[in-house]
Design a protein around this motif. Structure first.
Motif, PDB file in Angstrom:
ATOM      1  N   VAL A   1      -8.944  -9.976   1.190  1.00 54.98           N
ATOM      2  CA  VAL A   1      -9.736 -10.237   0.001  1.00 54.98           C
ATOM      3  C   VAL A   1      -8.872 -11.068  -0.632  1.00 54.98           C
ATOM      4  O   VAL A   1      -8.161 -10.781  -1.594  1.00 54.98           O
ATOM      5  CB  VAL A   1      -9.894  -8.857  -0.640  1.00 54.98           C
TER       6      VAL A   1
ATOM      7  N   VAL B   1      -9.474  -5.633   6.432  1.00 50.06           N
ATOM      8  CA  VAL B   1      -8.126  -5.917   6.897  1.00 50.06           C
ATOM      9  C   VAL B   1      -8.181  -7.216   7.820  1.00 50.06           C
ATOM     10  O   VAL B   1      -7.324  -8.176   7.476  1.00 50.06           O
ATOM     11  CB  VAL B   1      -7.440  -4.953   7.973  1.00 50.06           C
TER      12      VAL B   1
ATOM     13  N   TRP C   1      -5.506 -10.602   7.622  1.00 46.78           N
ATOM     14  CA  TRP C   1      -4.385 -10.438   8.712  1.00 46.78           C
ATOM     15  C   TRP C   1      -4.937 -10.636  10.012  1.00 46.78           C
ATOM     16  O   TRP C   1      -4.200 -10.667  11.150  1.00 46.78           O
ATOM     17  CB  TRP C   1      -3.980  -8.698   8.806  1.00 46.78           C
TER      18      TRP C   1
ATOM     19  N   LEU D   1      -2.209 -11.155  12.692  1.00 51.42           N
ATOM     20  CA  LEU D   1      -1.716 -10.160  13.853  1.00 51.42           C
ATOM     21  C   LEU D   1      -2.501 -10.298  14.949  1.00 51.42           C
ATOM     22  O   LEU D   1      -2.233  -9.839  16.013  1.00 51.42           O
ATOM     23  CB  LEU D   1      -1.948  -8.760  12.947  1.00 51.42           C
TER      24      LEU D   1
ATOM     25  N   THR E   1      -3.542  -1.014  13.567  1.00 50.41           N
ATOM     26  CA  THR E   1      -3.297  -0.384  12.208  1.00 50.41           C
ATOM     27  C   THR E   1      -4.390   0.347  11.583  1.00 50.41           C
ATOM     28  O   THR E   1      -4.151   1.208  10.882  1.00 50.41           O
ATOM     29  CB  THR E   1      -3.199  -1.815  11.448  1.00 50.41           C
TER      30      THR E   1
ATOM     31  N   ILE F   1     -13.468  -1.162   7.412  1.00 56.48           N
ATOM     32  CA  ILE F   1     -12.024  -1.126   7.298  1.00 56.48           C
ATOM     33  C   ILE F   1     -11.379  -2.410   8.116  1.00 56.48           C
ATOM     34  O   ILE F   1     -10.841  -3.205   7.457  1.00 56.48           O
ATOM     35  CB  ILE F   1     -11.330  -0.121   7.425  1.00 56.48           C
TER      36      ILE F   1
ATOM     37  N   HIS G   1       0.904  -1.003  -0.131  1.00 56.04           N
ATOM     38  CA  HIS G   1      -0.064   0.073  -0.183  1.00 56.04           C
ATOM     39  C   HIS G   1       0.893   1.189   0.140  1.00 56.04           C
ATOM     40  O   HIS G   1       0.437   2.214   0.210  1.00 56.04           O
ATOM     41  CB  HIS G   1      -0.908  -0.132   1.215  1.00 56.04           C
TER      42      HIS G   1
ATOM     43  N   ILE H   1       0.570  -2.042  -5.211  1.00 58.74           N
ATOM     44  CA  ILE H   1      -0.282  -3.321  -5.528  1.00 58.74           C
ATOM     45  C   ILE H   1      -1.645  -3.390  -4.978  1.00 58.74           C
ATOM     46  O   ILE H   1      -2.736  -3.550  -5.672  1.00 58.74           O
ATOM     47  CB  ILE H   1       0.613  -4.556  -4.921  1.00 58.74           C
ATOM     48  N   GLY H   2      -1.707  -2.740  -3.707  1.00 63.32           N
ATOM     49  CA  GLY H   2      -3.159  -2.666  -3.078  1.00 63.32           C
ATOM     50  C   GLY H   2      -3.732  -1.202  -3.246  1.00 63.32           C
ATOM     51  O   GLY H   2      -2.559  -0.282  -3.599  1.00 63.32           O
TER      52      GLY H   2
ATOM     53  N   PRO I   1      -4.015 -10.272   1.855  1.00 64.75           N
ATOM     54  CA  PRO I   1      -4.170 -11.218   2.839  1.00 64.75           C
ATOM     55  C   PRO I   1      -5.106 -11.072   3.931  1.00 64.75           C
ATOM     56  O   PRO I   1      -5.313  -9.978   4.203  1.00 64.75           O
ATOM     57  CB  PRO I   1      -2.668 -11.358   3.372  1.00 64.75           C
TER      58      PRO I   1
HETATM   59  C1  HEC Z   1       0.589  -8.605  -0.671  1.00 66.57           C
HETATM   60  C2  HEC Z   1      -0.037  -7.325  -0.842  1.00 66.57           C
HETATM   61  C3  HEC Z   1      -0.904  -6.504   0.481  1.00 66.57           C
HETATM   62  C4  HEC Z   1      -0.457  -6.497   1.637  1.00 66.57           C
HETATM   63  C5  HEC Z   1       0.992  -7.151   2.299  1.00 66.57           C
HETATM   64  C6  HEC Z   1      -1.597  -5.759   2.186  1.00 66.57           C
HETATM   65  N1  HEC Z   1      -2.655  -5.635   1.333  1.00 66.57           N
HETATM   66 FE1  HEC Z   1      -4.152  -4.576   1.636  1.00 66.57          FE
HETATM   67  N2  HEC Z   1      -4.948  -5.056  -0.160  1.00 66.57           N
HETATM   68  C7  HEC Z   1      -4.120  -5.525  -1.239  1.00 66.57           C
HETATM   69  C8  HEC Z   1      -4.867  -5.632  -2.301  1.00 66.57           C
HETATM   70  C9  HEC Z   1      -4.540  -6.133  -3.617  1.00 66.57           C
HETATM   71  C10 HEC Z   1      -6.202  -4.890  -2.086  1.00 66.57           C
HETATM   72  C11 HEC Z   1      -7.444  -4.630  -3.055  1.00 66.57           C
HETATM   73  C12 HEC Z   1      -8.351  -5.773  -2.943  1.00 66.57           C
HETATM   74  C13 HEC Z   1      -9.607  -5.640  -3.959  1.00 66.57           C
HETATM   75  O1  HEC Z   1      -8.973  -5.093  -4.949  1.00 66.57           O
HETATM   76  O2  HEC Z   1     -10.488  -5.898  -3.728  1.00 66.57           O
HETATM   77  C14 HEC Z   1      -6.053  -4.584  -0.643  1.00 66.57           C
HETATM   78  C15 HEC Z   1      -7.142  -4.017  -0.099  1.00 66.57           C
HETATM   79  C16 HEC Z   1      -7.007  -3.332   1.383  1.00 66.57           C
HETATM   80  C17 HEC Z   1      -8.097  -2.593   1.920  1.00 66.57           C
HETATM   81  C18 HEC Z   1      -9.322  -2.109   1.115  1.00 66.57           C
HETATM   82  C19 HEC Z   1      -9.345  -0.917   0.481  1.00 66.57           C
HETATM   83  C20 HEC Z   1     -10.671  -0.325  -0.134  1.00 66.57           C
HETATM   84  O3  HEC Z   1     -10.497   0.378  -1.031  1.00 66.57           O
HETATM   85  O4  HEC Z   1     -11.591  -1.150   0.457  1.00 66.57           O
HETATM   86  C21 HEC Z   1      -7.646  -2.117   3.152  1.00 66.57           C
HETATM   87  C22 HEC Z   1      -8.310  -1.267   3.994  1.00 66.57           C
HETATM   88  C23 HEC Z   1      -6.325  -3.002   3.286  1.00 66.57           C
HETATM   89  N3  HEC Z   1      -5.843  -3.247   2.177  1.00 66.57           N
HETATM   90  C24 HEC Z   1      -5.514  -2.628   4.244  1.00 66.57           C
HETATM   91  C25 HEC Z   1      -4.474  -3.432   4.508  1.00 66.57           C
HETATM   92  C26 HEC Z   1      -3.661  -3.480   5.855  1.00 66.57           C
HETATM   93  C27 HEC Z   1      -3.746  -2.481   6.920  1.00 66.57           C
HETATM   94  C28 HEC Z   1      -2.359  -4.105   5.531  1.00 66.57           C
HETATM   95  C29 HEC Z   1      -1.485  -4.645   6.722  1.00 66.57           C
HETATM   96  C30 HEC Z   1      -1.829  -5.163   7.850  1.00 66.57           C
HETATM   97  C31 HEC Z   1      -2.477  -4.679   4.171  1.00 66.57           C
HETATM   98  N4  HEC Z   1      -3.748  -4.223   3.564  1.00 66.57           N
HETATM   99  C32 HEC Z   1      -1.461  -5.458   3.547  1.00 66.57           C
HETATM  100  C33 HEC Z   1      -2.764  -5.835  -0.890  1.00 66.57           C
HETATM  101  C34 HEC Z   1      -2.154  -6.101   0.247  1.00 66.57           C
END
Ligand code: HEC
Length: 191
Positions: free
Chosen positions: A146, A142, A154, A158, A166, A138, A112, A120-121, A152
């Protein structure tokens, strides 16, 4: 000039003035008094430097504030209620937000971005949300992830408290009542 009682005459000189027939000796101040006096001056310089000049020490109100944050954080952590009001409250508590910042940096920033601007996110600081932008939504994203889209879950990794921290860190970039708009999908920046 002559002592009235049968005391031996003092060695100390007499001050030149006289009021109502009273004169006074020019006595040297006792050492314990002088030592205390100079010590307060030295203390003053150190105190002034520490609190005012270098601002190393917290001012009174700031120290109270920090202490209250600690107490509030302890209360919130002992019963981590996952509702919008509690998560907003955590987002205004520096103890929670700092803990969340650390988890974010080690766990989330790779996807992010450091500034939460997305990679990527998706971007987590704009008003566009794919899975909902209320604190509980949110939190659930987390916690459950998804998986099909590469985010992943979390929660199991966590635990509830760290997820809450977070989320508090993410929310600290937002204000209660900010608009929440629906985004269908995130397109990673091409660079
Ligand atoms: C391996 C890559 C990766 C990691 C590491 C990751 N994310 Fe994500 N995250 C994504 C992706 C890809 C999406 C988009 C999901 C989708 O398109 O529906 C996402 C979506 C989200 C969303 C939703 C955003 C929305 O617009 O609704 C949140 C909130 C989020 N992440 C928080 C976190 C948090 C907090 C952490 C750490 C604890 C984390 N992410 C770690 C890849 C990651």
């Amino acid at each position: 000039m002559t002592p009235t009682h049968n005391q031996p005459p003092s060695e100390d000189p007499i001050r030149p003035h006289e009021y109502d027939g009273i004169q006074e000796y020019d006595k040297r101040l006792p050492n314990w008094w002088l030592v205390t006096f100079y010590a307060t001056i030295i203390f003053w310089v150190g105190y002034w430097f520490y609190y005012e000049r270098a601002q190393l020490g917290l001012s009174g109100p700031a120290a109270v504030e920090a202490e209250l944050s600690q107490i509030e954080a302890a209360k919130l952590a002992s019963a981590p209620a996952v509702d919008d009001a509690s998560l907003w409250k955590m987002s205004r508590n520096p103890v929670f937000v700092d803990a969340g910042r650390a988890t974010y940096a080690s766990t989330c920033a790779s996807c992010h971005a450091d500034k939460l601007s997305g990679g990527i996110g998706p971007n987590l600081v704009d008003h566009l949300w794919i899975h909902g932008g209320t604190p509980t939504e949110i939190y659930n994203t987390v916690s459950n992830g998804v998986l099909v889209k590469g985010m992943p879950a979390w929660g199991p990794v966590l635990g509830g408290k760290k997820v809450a921290e977070t989320v508090a860190f993410i929310l600290s970039h937002h204000k209660e009542g900010d608009p929440i708009e629906k985004q269908e999908a995130w397109t990673p920046p091409s660079s």
